[in-house]
Design a protein around this motif. Structure first.
Motif, PDB file in Angstrom:
ATOM      1  N   ARG A  51       0.811  -1.216   0.000  1.00 47.43           N
ATOM      2  CA  ARG A  51       0.000   0.000   0.000  1.00 47.43           C
ATOM      3  C   ARG A  51       0.851   1.276   0.000  1.00 47.43           C
ATOM      4  O   ARG A  51       0.325   2.377   0.149  1.00 47.43           O
ATOM      5  CB  ARG A  51      -0.964  -0.025   1.182  1.00 47.43           C
ATOM      6  CG  ARG A  51      -2.001  -1.135   1.010  1.00 47.43           C
ATOM      7  CD  ARG A  51      -3.110  -1.108   2.020  1.00 47.43           C
ATOM      8  NE  ARG A  51      -4.165  -2.044   1.616  1.00 47.43           N
ATOM      9  CZ  ARG A  51      -5.237  -2.345   2.347  1.00 47.43           C
ATOM     10  NH1 ARG A  51      -5.425  -1.763   3.535  1.00 47.43           N
ATOM     11  NH2 ARG A  51      -6.132  -3.198   1.893  1.00 47.43           N
ATOM     12  N   GLY A  52       2.142   1.107  -0.168  1.00 49.12           N
ATOM     13  CA  GLY A  52       3.005   2.268  -0.337  1.00 49.12           C
ATOM     14  C   GLY A  52       3.363   3.003   0.930  1.00 49.12           C
ATOM     15  O   GLY A  52       3.888   4.124   0.862  1.00 49.12           O
ATOM     16  N   TYR A  53       3.121   2.413   2.097  1.00 51.03           N
ATOM     17  CA  TYR A  53       3.433   3.110   3.340  1.00 51.03           C
ATOM     18  C   TYR A  53       4.936   3.266   3.530  1.00 51.03           C
ATOM     19  O   TYR A  53       5.396   4.288   4.056  1.00 51.03           O
ATOM     20  CB  TYR A  53       2.805   2.404   4.537  1.00 51.03           C
ATOM     21  CG  TYR A  53       1.294   2.293   4.478  1.00 51.03           C
ATOM     22  CD1 TYR A  53       0.533   3.188   3.724  1.00 51.03           C
ATOM     23  CD2 TYR A  53       0.613   1.300   5.181  1.00 51.03           C
ATOM     24  CE1 TYR A  53      -0.850   3.096   3.673  1.00 51.03           C
ATOM     25  CE2 TYR A  53      -0.768   1.194   5.131  1.00 51.03           C
ATOM     26  CZ  TYR A  53      -1.493   2.088   4.379  1.00 51.03           C
ATOM     27  OH  TYR A  53      -2.872   1.981   4.329  1.00 51.03           O
ATOM     28  N   PHE A  54       5.703   2.274   3.120  1.00 49.08           N
ATOM     29  CA  PHE A  54       7.156   2.421   3.163  1.00 49.08           C
ATOM     30  C   PHE A  54       7.604   3.530   2.206  1.00 49.08           C
ATOM     31  O   PHE A  54       8.443   4.365   2.540  1.00 49.08           O
ATOM     32  CB  PHE A  54       7.848   1.108   2.795  1.00 49.08           C
ATOM     33  CG  PHE A  54       7.765   0.029   3.846  1.00 49.08           C
ATOM     34  CD1 PHE A  54       8.062   0.304   5.176  1.00 49.08           C
ATOM     35  CD2 PHE A  54       7.411  -1.267   3.504  1.00 49.08           C
ATOM     36  CE1 PHE A  54       8.001  -0.687   6.142  1.00 49.08           C
ATOM     37  CE2 PHE A  54       7.342  -2.267   4.456  1.00 49.08           C
ATOM     38  CZ  PHE A  54       7.637  -1.975   5.787  1.00 49.08           C
ATOM     39  N   THR A  55       7.020   3.535   1.019  1.00 54.62           N
ATOM     40  CA  THR A  55       7.363   4.559   0.030  1.00 54.62           C
ATOM     41  C   THR A  55       7.019   5.950   0.551  1.00 54.62           C
ATOM     42  O   THR A  55       7.783   6.900   0.347  1.00 54.62           O
ATOM     43  CB  THR A  55       6.610   4.288  -1.287  1.00 54.62           C
ATOM     44  OG1 THR A  55       6.917   2.971  -1.741  1.00 54.62           O
ATOM     45  CG2 THR A  55       6.995   5.292  -2.351  1.00 54.62           C
ATOM     46  N   ALA A 242       5.485   3.162   9.163  1.00 51.66           N
ATOM     47  CA  ALA A 242       4.896   2.440   8.035  1.00 51.66           C
ATOM     48  C   ALA A 242       4.398   1.065   8.470  1.00 51.66           C
ATOM     49  O   ALA A 242       3.297   0.647   8.095  1.00 51.66           O
ATOM     50  CB  ALA A 242       5.930   2.301   6.918  1.00 51.66           C
ATOM     51  N   PHE A 243       5.198   0.370   9.250  1.00 55.67           N
ATOM     52  CA  PHE A 243       4.829  -0.950   9.752  1.00 55.67           C
ATOM     53  C   PHE A 243       3.541  -0.874  10.578  1.00 55.67           C
ATOM     54  O   PHE A 243       2.639  -1.717  10.433  1.00 55.67           O
ATOM     55  CB  PHE A 243       5.977  -1.502  10.597  1.00 55.67           C
ATOM     56  CG  PHE A 243       5.740  -2.878  11.158  1.00 55.67           C
ATOM     57  CD1 PHE A 243       6.062  -4.013  10.421  1.00 55.67           C
ATOM     58  CD2 PHE A 243       5.201  -3.043  12.421  1.00 55.67           C
ATOM     59  CE1 PHE A 243       5.845  -5.283  10.936  1.00 55.67           C
ATOM     60  CE2 PHE A 243       4.981  -4.304  12.954  1.00 55.67           C
ATOM     61  CZ  PHE A 243       5.303  -5.428  12.201  1.00 55.67           C
ATOM     62  N   SER A 244       3.440   0.131  11.435  1.00 53.27           N
ATOM     63  CA  SER A 244       2.259   0.290  12.293  1.00 53.27           C
ATOM     64  C   SER A 244       1.009   0.597  11.483  1.00 53.27           C
ATOM     65  O   SER A 244      -0.093   0.154  11.828  1.00 53.27           O
ATOM     66  CB  SER A 244       2.506   1.388  13.329  1.00 53.27           C
ATOM     67  OG  SER A 244       3.573   1.035  14.191  1.00 53.27           O
ATOM     68  N   ARG A 245       1.149   1.348  10.405  1.00 53.35           N
ATOM     69  CA  ARG A 245       0.004   1.595   9.519  1.00 53.35           C
ATOM     70  C   ARG A 245      -0.461   0.279   8.894  1.00 53.35           C
ATOM     71  O   ARG A 245      -1.662   0.025   8.785  1.00 53.35           O
ATOM     72  CB  ARG A 245       0.377   2.591   8.423  1.00 53.35           C
ATOM     73  CG  ARG A 245       0.567   4.017   8.889  1.00 53.35           C
ATOM     74  CD  ARG A 245       0.997   4.915   7.732  1.00 53.35           C
ATOM     75  NE  ARG A 245      -0.096   5.146   6.787  1.00 53.35           N
ATOM     76  CZ  ARG A 245       0.045   5.776   5.619  1.00 53.35           C
ATOM     77  NH1 ARG A 245       1.256   6.204   5.245  1.00 53.35           N
ATOM     78  NH2 ARG A 245      -0.989   5.955   4.827  1.00 53.35           N
ATOM     79  N   GLY A 246       0.483  -0.548   8.490  1.00 56.25           N
ATOM     80  CA  GLY A 246       0.125  -1.851   7.939  1.00 56.25           C
ATOM     81  C   GLY A 246      -0.598  -2.712   8.952  1.00 56.25           C
ATOM     82  O   GLY A 246      -1.591  -3.373   8.628  1.00 56.25           O
ATOM     83  N   ALA A 247      -0.128  -2.700  10.192  1.00 53.00           N
ATOM     84  CA  ALA A 247      -0.770  -3.486  11.253  1.00 53.00           C
ATOM     85  C   ALA A 247      -2.191  -2.993  11.514  1.00 53.00           C
ATOM     86  O   ALA A 247      -3.116  -3.794  11.713  1.00 53.00           O
ATOM     87  CB  ALA A 247       0.060  -3.406  12.530  1.00 53.00           C
TER      88      ALA A 247
END
Length: 337
Positions: A51-55, A242-247
């Motif tokens: 979902r591009g959160y890292f980007t 970014a990791f926390s958004r994914g979680a």
């Protein structure tokens, strides 16, 4: 091990972490390698990537996949991976003691009311009387390596039941599955996306739940090199955001199910790219949904569980008795619970 890289993914709006916001230009196109297992429990990384959160954070991520926890810890220490998610192991603790690794957050947790890790018996052992964890005495118990999370869980369960078990190291999860199916080992614990598939298909028997013995167990943690934790704060905070958004997205779609049915299907499709990717979606969907355990909000870390785990490793002589939680954990990044 294999790698997979995708860049330039479009971001979708997800749950915001409590970590402080930093401008991303300074981190633009910062390359990093993230260690993972092909488990549903690693979904936060997959979601953040897809979902591009890292980007969004200026991070150019490549995955490196492993088949057990301890080799992943070694990869972090050697610089072959920058950040990773896995269980606390004797190897990880020893690397932290040597100044090579630090736990910086929490990932997967056992939570009352949510199906978690299962205690399994081989069909042969079940037929011979291993119908509950209370009957573990004298049985063999599968682990990947001595000092692994499987070793910790098995020992704690056996101690609670006053049982003596023989731990059998088989290195990889695939090898354990084969040994369970053939009756070469008697018992094992595993996450539900694997356990439910095995027991539902009749390959093994389900005889208990890990949460009954280890409530609120911090199953996996987020960790990195000590160098990243102390010297790359902006990068580490960006990764955790970014990791926390994914979680948060994963929990809303498949754990709390507050995002709606369509979001649930989309999340399963996303995870399926990494978990059971060799199976048709129709077959993989049930197992992925079955594996939806809680991922810690804002990557918060359950220190009570971490302290219990560290205490067990020391009591077994698997790590030095002098190691403290401060040696293992950098508590400056996420909430401690």
């Amino acid at each position: 091990m294999s790698t997979f890289s995708r860049r330039g993914a479009l971001g979708l709006i997800g749950g915001a972490a409590t970590l402080p916001m930093l401008g991303t230009p300074a981190l633009a196109n910062t390359k990093m390698t993230v260690g993972a297992l092909r488990f549903t429990s690693h979904a936060a990384s997959f979601v953040a990537f897809e979902r591009g959160y890292f980007t969004d954070e200026g991070l150019d991520v490549e995955f490196k996949f492993f088949e057990a926890a301890q080799p992943m810890a070694v990869a972090i220490a050697s610089g072959d991976a920058d950040y990773a998610v896995t269980a606390i192991t004797g190897g990880l603790i020893s690397l932290a003691e040597k100044g090579a690794a630090k736990v910086i957050g929490g990932a997967l947790s056992e939570e009352k009311g949510i199906d978690g890790q299962m205690i399994l018996a081989s069909n042969a052992a079940f037929d011979a009387g291993l119908t509950s964890a209370a009957a573990l005495d004298g049985r063999s118990f599968a682990v990947t390596q001595p000092g692994s999370s499987f070793h910790y869980m098995g020992a704690k369960i056996a101690a609670a039941e006053g049982a003596s078990v023989k731990f059998t190291p088989l290195q990889k999860v695939g090898a354990i599955i084969g040994a369970m199916k053939s009756g070469q080992v008697d018992a094992w614990t595993i996450v539900p996306h694997i356990g439910k598939a095995l027991s539902g298909g009749g390959a093994v028997k389900h005889i208990g739940m890990v949460a009954d013995y280890l409530p609120d167990y911090q199953v996996t943690t987020v960790f990195t090199s000590a160098t990243n934790a102390s010297g790359e704060r902006a990068q580490t905070e960006a990764f955790l955001r970014a990791f926390s958004r994914g979680a948060a997205d994963f929990n809303a779609a498949l754990v709390d199910k507050t995002a709606g049915d369509e979001a649930g299907v989309e999340m399963v499709k996303l995870v399926h790219k990494y978990v059971y990717a060799d199976q048709p979606f129709e077959k993989a969907e049930k197992s992925i949904r079955n594996g939806a355990m809680r991922l810690n909000k804002d990557s918060a870390l359950n220190m009570g569980s971490v302290e219990d785990q560290l205490g067990w490793f020391k009591s077994e002589g698997l790590v030095k008795d002098s190691i403290t939680t401060e040696v293992l954990v950098d508590g400056s990044y996420v909430p401690m619970i």
